[in-house]
Design a protein around this motif. Structure first.
Motif, mmCIF file in Angstrom:
data_model
loop_
_atom_site.group_PDB
_atom_site.id
_atom_site.type_symbol
_atom_site.label_atom_id
_atom_site.label_comp_id
_atom_site.label_asym_id
_atom_site.label_seq_id
_atom_site.Cartn_x
_atom_site.Cartn_y
_atom_site.Cartn_z
ATOM 1 N N ASP A 367 0.816 -1.215 0.000
ATOM 2 C CA ASP A 367 0.000 0.000 0.000
ATOM 3 C C ASP A 367 0.852 1.267 0.000
ATOM 4 N N GLU A 368 2.107 1.148 0.401
ATOM 5 C CA GLU A 368 2.950 2.334 0.569
ATOM 6 C C GLU A 368 4.148 2.378 -0.378
ATOM 7 N N ILE A 369 4.509 1.248 -0.939
ATOM 8 C CA ILE A 369 5.788 1.153 -1.643
ATOM 9 C C ILE A 369 5.870 2.079 -2.860
ATOM 10 N N THR A 370 4.789 2.214 -3.625
ATOM 11 C CA THR A 370 4.828 3.051 -4.829
ATOM 12 C C THR A 370 5.115 4.505 -4.472
ATOM 13 N N ALA A 371 4.397 5.040 -3.490
ATOM 14 C CA ALA A 371 4.592 6.438 -3.102
ATOM 15 C C ALA A 371 5.990 6.665 -2.546
ATOM 16 N N GLN A 372 6.497 5.708 -1.765
ATOM 17 C CA GLN A 372 7.826 5.885 -1.183
ATOM 18 C C GLN A 372 8.927 5.726 -2.230
ATOM 19 N N LEU A 373 8.718 4.850 -3.215
ATOM 20 C CA LEU A 373 9.668 4.753 -4.328
ATOM 21 C C LEU A 373 9.740 6.082 -5.081
ATOM 22 N N LYS A 374 8.592 6.616 -5.377
ATOM 23 C CA LYS A 374 8.529 7.906 -6.085
ATOM 24 C C LYS A 374 9.288 8.981 -5.320
ATOM 25 N N SER A 375 9.043 9.090 -4.026
ATOM 26 C CA SER A 375 9.695 10.113 -3.205
ATOM 27 C C SER A 375 11.209 9.923 -3.168
ATOM 28 N N ALA A 376 11.650 8.669 -3.013
ATOM 29 C CA ALA A 376 13.086 8.384 -2.926
ATOM 30 C C ALA A 376 13.795 8.685 -4.250
ATOM 31 N N ILE A 377 13.165 8.335 -5.360
ATOM 32 C CA ILE A 377 13.758 8.605 -6.676
ATOM 33 C C ILE A 377 13.923 10.101 -6.892
ATOM 34 N N ILE A 378 12.882 10.844 -6.572
ATOM 35 C CA ILE A 378 12.949 12.309 -6.729
ATOM 36 C C ILE A 378 14.048 12.889 -5.845
ATOM 37 N N GLN A 379 14.124 12.422 -4.602
ATOM 38 C CA GLN A 379 15.139 12.930 -3.670
ATOM 39 C C GLN A 379 16.548 12.703 -4.191
ATOM 40 N N LEU A 380 16.836 11.502 -4.680
ATOM 41 C CA LEU A 380 18.200 11.212 -5.131
ATOM 42 C C LEU A 380 18.509 11.884 -6.466
ATOM 43 N N PHE A 381 17.493 12.131 -7.272
ATOM 44 C CA PHE A 381 17.738 12.896 -8.500
ATOM 45 C C PHE A 381 18.098 14.339 -8.174
ATOM 46 N N GLU A 382 17.383 14.929 -7.229
ATOM 47 C CA GLU A 382 17.594 16.336 -6.885
ATOM 48 C C GLU A 382 18.821 16.549 -6.016
ATOM 49 N N ARG A 383 19.353 15.472 -5.412
ATOM 50 C CA ARG A 383 20.505 15.597 -4.517
ATOM 51 C C ARG A 383 21.667 14.708 -4.988
ATOM 52 N N PRO A 384 22.403 15.141 -6.021
ATOM 53 C CA PRO A 384 23.560 14.347 -6.455
ATOM 54 C C PRO A 384 24.612 14.185 -5.359
ATOM 55 N N ASP A 385 24.655 15.150 -4.421
ATOM 56 C CA ASP A 385 25.597 15.019 -3.313
ATOM 57 C C ASP A 385 25.253 13.821 -2.432
ATOM 58 N N LEU A 386 23.944 13.558 -2.255
ATOM 59 C CA LEU A 386 23.529 12.389 -1.485
ATOM 60 C C LEU A 386 23.897 11.098 -2.205
ATOM 61 N N ARG A 387 23.762 11.106 -3.522
ATOM 62 C CA ARG A 387 24.130 9.907 -4.284
ATOM 63 C C ARG A 387 25.608 9.573 -4.079
ATOM 64 N N ILE A 388 26.444 10.595 -4.101
ATOM 65 C CA ILE A 388 27.881 10.386 -3.893
ATOM 66 C C ILE A 388 28.152 9.887 -2.480
ATOM 67 N N LEU A 389 27.517 10.527 -1.495
ATOM 68 C CA LEU A 389 27.708 10.133 -0.095
ATOM 69 C C LEU A 389 27.232 8.709 0.152
ATOM 70 N N PHE A 390 26.007 8.392 -0.308
ATOM 71 C CA PHE A 390 25.457 7.050 -0.099
ATOM 72 C C PHE A 390 26.315 5.990 -0.773
ATOM 73 N N GLY A 391 26.801 6.290 -1.979
ATOM 74 C CA GLY A 391 27.625 5.327 -2.701
ATOM 75 C C GLY A 391 28.925 5.030 -1.978
ATOM 76 N N ALA A 392 29.564 6.092 -1.471
ATOM 77 C CA ALA A 392 30.823 5.909 -0.742
ATOM 78 C C ALA A 392 30.603 5.118 0.541
ATOM 79 N N GLU A 393 29.519 5.418 1.245
ATOM 80 C CA GLU A 393 29.224 4.699 2.486
ATOM 81 C C GLU A 393 28.835 3.247 2.216
ATOM 82 N N ALA A 394 28.142 3.011 1.107
ATOM 83 C CA ALA A 394 27.776 1.633 0.744
ATOM 84 C C ALA A 394 29.026 0.800 0.488
ATOM 85 N N GLN A 395 29.982 1.377 -0.227
ATOM 86 C CA GLN A 395 31.231 0.659 -0.514
ATOM 87 C C GLN A 395 32.026 0.417 0.769
#
Length: 425
Positions: A367-395
């Motif tokens: 019931d919630e996954i579609t809306a939360q996917l949409k929000s997360a995709i938009i957030q990471l598109f608008e925040r390339p700095d977060l993408r870099i940070l998350f990627g480094a922390e994941a590694q």
């Protein structure tokens, strides 16, 4: 001193994540220094092709033995993926289902396994199962080992165990639990499920997190985008998984549709979704894409032996699974490559992905996954700095918890202890 012989047995008609984990063992430096490893598997063309492709790619000269066993899984999968009428599909399956239920397959497989084990004479047996009970042949292999006096048996369970459906299953579990030296799970939740759902002794269950190899790309991002006919500035979301309901691809497509229908002109221009894999939901997913005019935004790559190339090419790795998930190797591969993650929270995923630190965890509620996917995709598109940070922390997380060296050391210790103490159980 001669090396102890380790026989790895696995049964799956598709060369997928948990199957590749066994291939990683064949290339693990520490394990090969200490043991003589052999991989036995149910003979199936797509499995052989995937296995040989990996061994060639990694330059591994391993001992592998395909074994002819009877099973309906591959045949039923092909029927389910076909475009036959649903009633015809069921009708074709009935005689084969009955042959399996009355024990014909069981008897045949037992004789094949006993003969194989008598020829191989392993010191240690490592059984790999997709889940529990999973492939029936895995439990049959345990019985054959015990019948021949092989006591050093470790049993790997790669997904959350299901409850025992009837009294015979519970009796069967008692035999398996008695005969196996130790069970291996990748997560604490999978460990708990073996105890709560199947009543296995928790003392016998060891948690060893999975691992993956860091692989060099054979196709670059530009080549992959060119194949899909997408521009270089694409914001690329990639999922590598079977196209099946539990992997949640439909919710990712619904989130894409909502983004396209919303007020996101820049994201709408750049966002693309690439799905790597095949499965019984492929026609349904393609129909959804066609009905919603998403053809220019979604690319179905099909099953690929070079799936890691697509992970390396992505901007964000997606895993919107909705059930029966533990610690997918594709997710670990993305972490190893330093990719930001959007995933639902299951079992081992919750131990690997820290929300807001190395990725975004979303609800597994349908019931919630579609809306939360949409929000997360938009957030990471608008925040390339977060993408870099998350990627480094994941590694960083991967290197600390899921490295090949750590996996080899833990498994080596388990193998050794099974030999030392085998006379006592």
């Amino acid at each position: 001193m001669a090396k102890k012989n380790v026989l790895i047995f696995t049964d799956c008609y598709i060369y997928g994540g948990s199957e590749r984990l066994m291939t990683f063992l064949l290339s693990n430096q520490l394990l090969n220094e200490q043991f003589d490893l052999t991989l036995a598997f149910r003979n199936h063309k797509s499995y052989v092709d995937g296995l040989n492709n990996d061994l060639r790619k990694w330059g591994v000269n391993a001992k592998t033995h395909p074994v002819t066993l009877l099973s309906n899984t591959a045949f039923f999968h092909r029927i389910s993926c076909s475009r036959l009428h649903p009633l015809l599909k069921k009708g074709i399956k009935v005689p084969f289902y009955l042959a399996e239920r009355i024990g014909i397959y069981f008897i045949f497989n037992i004789f094949v396994m006993l003969g194989f084990l008598l020829r191989r004479k392993p010191d240690i047996v490592h059984v790999n199962n997709g889940g529990y009970p999973g492939a029936r042949s895995c439990n049959q292999f345990v019985l054959c080992c015990r019948a021949l006096g092989i006591r050093s048996i470790v049993y790997q369970v790669n997904n959350i165990a299901y409850p025992a459906p009837h009294i015979f299953a519970r009796w069967y579990d008692r035999l398996i639990g008695k005969y196996v030296y130790s069970f291996i799970t990748a997560s604490s939740e999978a460990r708990s499920a073996l105890t709560s759902q199947r009543n296995f002794d928790p003392v016998k269950i060891v948690q060893i997190p999975n691992t993956v190899k860091l692989e060099a790309a054979t196709m670059g991002r530009a080549q992959i985008l060119a194949e899909a006919r997408w521009p270089e500035d694409t914001f690329l979301l990639v999922q590598v998984a079977f196209l099946t309901a539990r992997k949640g691809q439909i919710y990712l497509l619904r989130a894409l549709k909502e983004i396209m229908d919303g007020n996101h002109p820049v994201l709408t221009k750049k966002l693309k979704v690439l799905l790597v894999g095949n499965g019984e939901d492929e026609d349904m997913l393609k129909e959804y894409v066609s009905e919603n005019d998403l053809q220019s935004y979604v690319f179905f790559a099909g099953y690929r032996t070079n799936s890691v190339d697509f992970i390396q090419a992505c901007d964000v790795f997606m895993l919107p699974s909705v059930t029966n998930e533990d610690m997918p190797l594709a997710l670990l591969a993305a972490m190893n490559m330093g990719k930001p993650l959007i995933s639902t929270g299951f079992a081992g995923i919750l131990e690997a992905v820290r929300n807001g630190e190395n990725g975004i965890l979303i609800s597994k509620s349908t019931d919630e996954i579609t809306a939360q996917l949409k929000s997360a995709i938009i957030q990471l598109f608008e925040r390339p700095d977060l993408r870099i940070l998350f990627g480094a922390e994941a590694q960083k997380t991967f290197n600390e918890k899921y490295s090949e060296a750590a996996y080899g050391k833990a498994l080596s210790g388990l193998y050794e202890s099974s030999i030392v103490t085998k006379a006592s159980y």
